[in-house]
Design a protein around this motif. Structure first.
Motif, PDB file in Angstrom:
ATOM      1  N   LEU A   1     -55.411  90.974  26.403  1.00  0.00           N
ATOM      2  CA  LEU A   1     -53.973  91.289  26.764  1.00  0.00           C
ATOM      3  C   LEU A   1     -53.127  90.083  25.678  1.00  0.00           C
ATOM      4  CD1 LEU A   1     -53.276  91.689  30.703  1.00  0.00           C
ATOM      5  CD2 LEU A   1     -52.876  93.392  28.680  1.00  0.00           C
ATOM      6  N   VAL A   2     -54.102  88.908  25.725  1.00  0.00           N
ATOM      7  CA  VAL A   2     -53.721  87.688  24.822  1.00  0.00           C
ATOM      8  C   VAL A   2     -53.868  88.319  23.356  1.00  0.00           C
ATOM      9  CG1 VAL A   2     -53.958  85.432  24.124  1.00  0.00           C
ATOM     10  CG2 VAL A   2     -54.099  86.042  26.614  1.00  0.00           C
ATOM     11  N   VAL A   3     -54.738  88.832  23.156  1.00  0.00           N
ATOM     12  CA  VAL A   3     -54.930  89.656  21.780  1.00  0.00           C
ATOM     13  C   VAL A   3     -53.967  90.432  21.349  1.00  0.00           C
ATOM     14  CG1 VAL A   3     -56.549  90.953  20.232  1.00  0.00           C
ATOM     15  CG2 VAL A   3     -57.434  89.366  21.924  1.00  0.00           C
ATOM     16  N   ALA A   4     -53.562  91.492  22.344  1.00  0.00           N
ATOM     17  CA  ALA A   4     -52.629  92.333  21.897  1.00  0.00           C
ATOM     18  C   ALA A   4     -51.144  91.670  21.886  1.00  0.00           C
ATOM     19  CB  ALA A   4     -52.370  93.414  23.139  1.00  0.00           C
ATOM     20  N   PHE A   5     -51.030  90.681  22.708  1.00  0.00           N
ATOM     21  CA  PHE A   5     -49.615  90.258  22.496  1.00  0.00           C
ATOM     22  C   PHE A   5     -49.448  89.167  21.451  1.00  0.00           C
ATOM     23  CE2 PHE A   5     -46.644  86.889  23.133  1.00  0.00           C
ATOM     24  CZ  PHE A   5     -45.493  87.538  24.050  1.00  0.00           C
ATOM     25  N   CYS A   6     -50.590  88.427  20.891  1.00  0.00           N
ATOM     26  CA  CYS A   6     -50.365  87.820  19.505  1.00  0.00           C
ATOM     27  C   CYS A   6     -50.446  88.668  18.419  1.00  0.00           C
ATOM     28  CB  CYS A   6     -51.741  86.814  19.492  1.00  0.00           C
ATOM     29  SG  CYS A   6     -51.590  85.508  20.754  1.00  0.00           S
ATOM     30  N   LEU A   7     -51.129  89.657  18.574  1.00  0.00           N
ATOM     31  CA  LEU A   7     -51.198  90.654  17.200  1.00  0.00           C
ATOM     32  C   LEU A   7     -49.715  91.256  16.954  1.00  0.00           C
ATOM     33  CD1 LEU A   7     -54.675  92.251  17.395  1.00  0.00           C
ATOM     34  CD2 LEU A   7     -53.585  90.396  15.704  1.00  0.00           C
TER      35      LEU A   7
ATOM     36  N   GLY B   1     -54.663  82.579  17.840  1.00  0.00           N
ATOM     37  CA  GLY B   1     -54.686  82.757  18.816  1.00  0.00           C
ATOM     38  C   GLY B   1     -55.275  84.076  19.207  1.00  0.00           C
ATOM     39  N   ALA B   2     -55.004  85.184  18.462  1.00  0.00           N
ATOM     40  CA  ALA B   2     -55.663  86.297  18.928  1.00  0.00           C
ATOM     41  C   ALA B   2     -57.198  86.511  18.495  1.00  0.00           C
ATOM     42  CB  ALA B   2     -54.932  87.590  17.881  1.00  0.00           C
ATOM     43  N   ALA B   3     -57.292  85.696  17.451  1.00  0.00           N
ATOM     44  CA  ALA B   3     -58.864  85.575  17.125  1.00  0.00           C
ATOM     45  C   ALA B   3     -59.722  84.749  18.139  1.00  0.00           C
ATOM     46  CB  ALA B   3     -59.042  85.000  15.629  1.00  0.00           C
ATOM     47  N   LEU B   4     -58.844  83.782  18.802  1.00  0.00           N
ATOM     48  CA  LEU B   4     -59.800  82.839  19.783  1.00  0.00           C
ATOM     49  C   LEU B   4     -59.955  83.690  20.988  1.00  0.00           C
ATOM     50  CD1 LEU B   4     -58.294  79.263  19.077  1.00  0.00           C
ATOM     51  CD2 LEU B   4     -60.332  80.368  18.283  1.00  0.00           C
ATOM     52  N   ALA B   5     -58.938  84.407  21.449  1.00  0.00           N
ATOM     53  CA  ALA B   5     -59.084  85.358  22.628  1.00  0.00           C
ATOM     54  C   ALA B   5     -60.007  86.201  22.337  1.00  0.00           C
ATOM     55  CB  ALA B   5     -57.611  85.883  22.739  1.00  0.00           C
TER      56      ALA B   5
ATOM     57  N   VAL C   1     -38.740  90.773  22.248  1.00  0.00           N
ATOM     58  CA  VAL C   1     -39.049  92.224  21.703  1.00  0.00           C
ATOM     59  C   VAL C   1     -40.582  92.671  21.940  1.00  0.00           C
ATOM     60  CG1 VAL C   1     -39.389  93.552  19.607  1.00  0.00           C
ATOM     61  CG2 VAL C   1     -37.263  92.022  19.938  1.00  0.00           C
ATOM     62  N   THR C   2     -41.516  91.580  21.911  1.00  0.00           N
ATOM     63  CA  THR C   2     -43.081  91.848  22.017  1.00  0.00           C
ATOM     64  C   THR C   2     -43.315  92.350  23.428  1.00  0.00           C
ATOM     65  OG1 THR C   2     -43.583  90.581  20.019  1.00  0.00           O
ATOM     66  CG2 THR C   2     -45.178  91.174  21.755  1.00  0.00           C
ATOM     67  N   ALA C   3     -42.687  91.585  24.255  1.00  0.00           N
ATOM     68  CA  ALA C   3     -42.906  91.620  25.669  1.00  0.00           C
ATOM     69  C   ALA C   3     -42.035  93.002  26.044  1.00  0.00           C
ATOM     70  CB  ALA C   3     -42.259  90.527  26.669  1.00  0.00           C
ATOM     71  N   PHE C   4     -41.118  93.189  25.705  1.00  0.00           N
ATOM     72  CA  PHE C   4     -40.394  94.704  26.033  1.00  0.00           C
ATOM     73  C   PHE C   4     -41.324  95.661  25.351  1.00  0.00           C
ATOM     74  CE2 PHE C   4     -37.797  98.042  25.002  1.00  0.00           C
ATOM     75  CZ  PHE C   4     -37.139  98.242  26.359  1.00  0.00           C
ATOM     76  N   LEU C   5     -41.740  95.863  24.225  1.00  0.00           N
ATOM     77  CA  LEU C   5     -42.558  96.931  23.615  1.00  0.00           C
ATOM     78  C   LEU C   5     -43.967  97.011  24.424  1.00  0.00           C
ATOM     79  CD1 LEU C   5     -41.715  96.377  19.869  1.00  0.00           C
ATOM     80  CD2 LEU C   5     -40.767  97.914  21.342  1.00  0.00           C
TER      81      LEU C   5
END
Length: 532
Positions: free
Chosen positions: A466-472, A437-441, A507-511
């Motif tokens: 933002l999608v790249v950051a969340f997926c990574l 998903g990060a690569a496609l974004a 945890v990802t969303a909070f960080l």
């Protein structure tokens, strides 16, 4: 333990027991004095996760609040250390020679050194007297003003009193003209710039007291020598590495608390934590780029104000470096044994990183691009319009897809990577899918910017990043959690992969939200006047 029952043809009831993987004895399973450990964990989380990042950002912004924030961190950290020391004294050593205890003390001392250096820098830079009398250019100004005052006093002793009063008209003598020019350049009165030493000291951090006079004597050699330059470099280096050290301290703390990575499990644990940690920070780096970090280098999806390396070149170099070094480490966990199919798969991935990173760096090289374009340059007899030979707009911005392709292939490979445990297989599939998903974004980002290249020095903020950051970030955390030791612990406590996935998404969303707040605090501090 789970019991399985079966009834034989003769009516006999057969009971068998099936053991699930056991959890090693650890601080997590030790019931005594748990309150001390909980207090230690809470205080260290508050200090390392909340107070320290604020201190680092304020320090980079040269804010007056940096030093108080550093002191607040050291205070919280000290209280946490007290609880941890008391707990260790009252409990058995379940993890001998662990890395967390050593690393925790090392990072604490580094943070203490940073606070001391920060105080010295602030004191030397902000004190007007020390800057005026001891720093090179300030010393020249001091002697110049001293000469002007002497000349003015000489004029007072030779005239008949005209102009000697503060508000009386000045004479046209050369000395008077020099004094008037000094007033215009350096203040309303030359006497204000060459005020007595005790008046100058009032501008210092400590005011006019014994502590200030002592520090002024002891720190004068730093202001006069190259020591200040070295302190500035040390302080900046600590600023930019402190958060990574904090990440290492917190992760090793979790490993020690859970009793993970003992014996041969150390190789699997290190591989997953190091690699997963890299992708975790890669995600935070991508989030920072979206919000304008490194815009001065052209890394925030903007036009670069200066010619330098691109973010894609840095990504390609890191991919190349990982592949060139990790290719020799894939068989380390099975040293002395025959190579398995899994070992060969991991080595192949390292070779892919090596080749893909090298290819990405060559694509980003301006010299290679100019060399390939040299064969197409017009000759002097060519009457083609010169406008047709201008560099395309796409040359001002990098759209190198190779880092994204490597990430896509890694995600696809790990999604189908065979594991001995069903929980481990699902975990690998989950973080592999996140990487896809990060690569496609990232591909969406490149397509969008290729069709409409950036035209401003300001960050363009493509939403796909933002999608790249969340997926990574989430994929990196899942990667770290998929090591064999932790998988066995999950199975022993009858937890499945979906439990880990759900927790890590939260945890990802909070960080990410906290990272945005920290970046906003830094931007706020930059807009305020700096102390020096």
């Amino acid at each position: 333990m789970a019991n399985a029952t079966a009834v034989l043809p003769n009516g006999t009831l057969l009971v068998s027991s099936t053991l699930t993987p056991s959890v090693p004895n650890s601080y997590f399973t030790h019931p005594d004095h748990s309150g001390l450990m909980i207090a230690h964990i809470i205080l260290m989380t508050v200090g390392w996760l909340f107070v320290l990042p604020l201190g680092v950002m304020l320090s980079i912004a040269r804010s007056r609040l940096a030093f108080p924030t550093q002191l607040a961190f050291l205070s919280v950290n000290a209280i946490g250390l007290v609880f941890g020391t008391i707990y260790n004294a009252q409990t058995p050593d379940f993890y001998e020679n662990n890395a967390h205890h050593k690393l925790g003390w090392v990072v604490t001392w580094i943070a203490s050194v940073q606070a001391i250096v920060g105080f010295i820098r602030s004191y030397v830079h902000s004190h007007d007297g020390m800057r005026g009398e001891l720093v090179g250019s300030g010393a020249v100004q001091y002697h110049r003003m001293k000469d002007l005052r002497t000349a003015e006093q000489h004029r007072y002793s030779r005239d008949s009193g005209q102009g000697t009063e503060p508000n009386s008209p000045r004479t046209s003598s050369p000395a008077s003209e020099q004094a008037y020019e000094a007033e215009r350049l350096y203040g309303s009165s030359t006497h204000q710039d060459i005020e007595p030493e005790d008046e100058q000291e009032k501008h210092g951090l400590l005011g006019n007291n014994a502590a200030h006079r002592f520090l002024a004597r002891k720190l004068s050699w730093i202001a006069q020598s190259r020591g200040m330059r070295y302190l500035d470099f040390l302080y900046g280096f600590i600023d930019r590495t402190m958060l990574i050290l904090a990440f290492m301290a917190m992760t090793t703390g979790g490993v020690t608390y859970g009793g993970f990575f003992k014996g041969h499990y150390i190789f699997s644990g290190l591989a997953h934590f190091v690699k997963g940690g890299i992708f975790f920070w890669y995600g935070l780096f991508s989030l920072g780029r979206y919000f304008g970090a490194f815009a001065d280098l052209g890394w925030a999806w903007n036009i670069s104000p200066r010619n330098g390396v691109t973010a894609e070149f840095v990504e390609s170099f890191l991919i190349f470096f990982y592949g060139s070094t990790n290719v020799f480490l894939e068989h380390l966990g099975s040293s002395g044994k025959e190579w398995s199919a899994g070992d060969l798969e991991h080595v192949s991935i390292s070779v892919m990183f090596f080749g893909g990173g090298l290819c990405g760096m060559l694509v980003e090289s301006r010299k290679v691009r100019d060399l390939l374009n040299s064969a197409l340059k017009p000759s002097l007899d060519n009457h083609t319009s010169l406008d047709a030979w201008q560099a395309p707009k796409t040359y001002t911005f990098s759209t190198n897809p190779l880092p994204g392709i490597i990430l896509l292939l890694l995600g696809l490979l790990m999604s189908g990577h065979h594991q001995a445990s069903m929980v481990s297989t699902v975990l690998h599939k989950q973080w592999g899918t996140l990487f896809v998903g990060a690569a496609l974004a990232r591909g969406v980002t490149y397509i969008t910017l290729y069709l409409s290249s950036p035209t401003s020095f300001l960050p363009s903020r493509p939403p796909s990043e933002l999608v790249v950051a969340f997926c990574l970030v989430s994929g990196g955390l899942m990667f770290m959690s998929s090591n064999s030791d932790m998988v066995e612990a999950l199975e022993a406590h009858e937890l499945n992969a979906m439990f880990v996935f759900t927790v890590m998404m939260g945890v990802t969303a909070f960080l990410m939200a906290w990272t945005i707040i920290v970046l906003a605090v830094k931007a706020w501090a930059v807009r305020r006047p700096a102390p020096y």
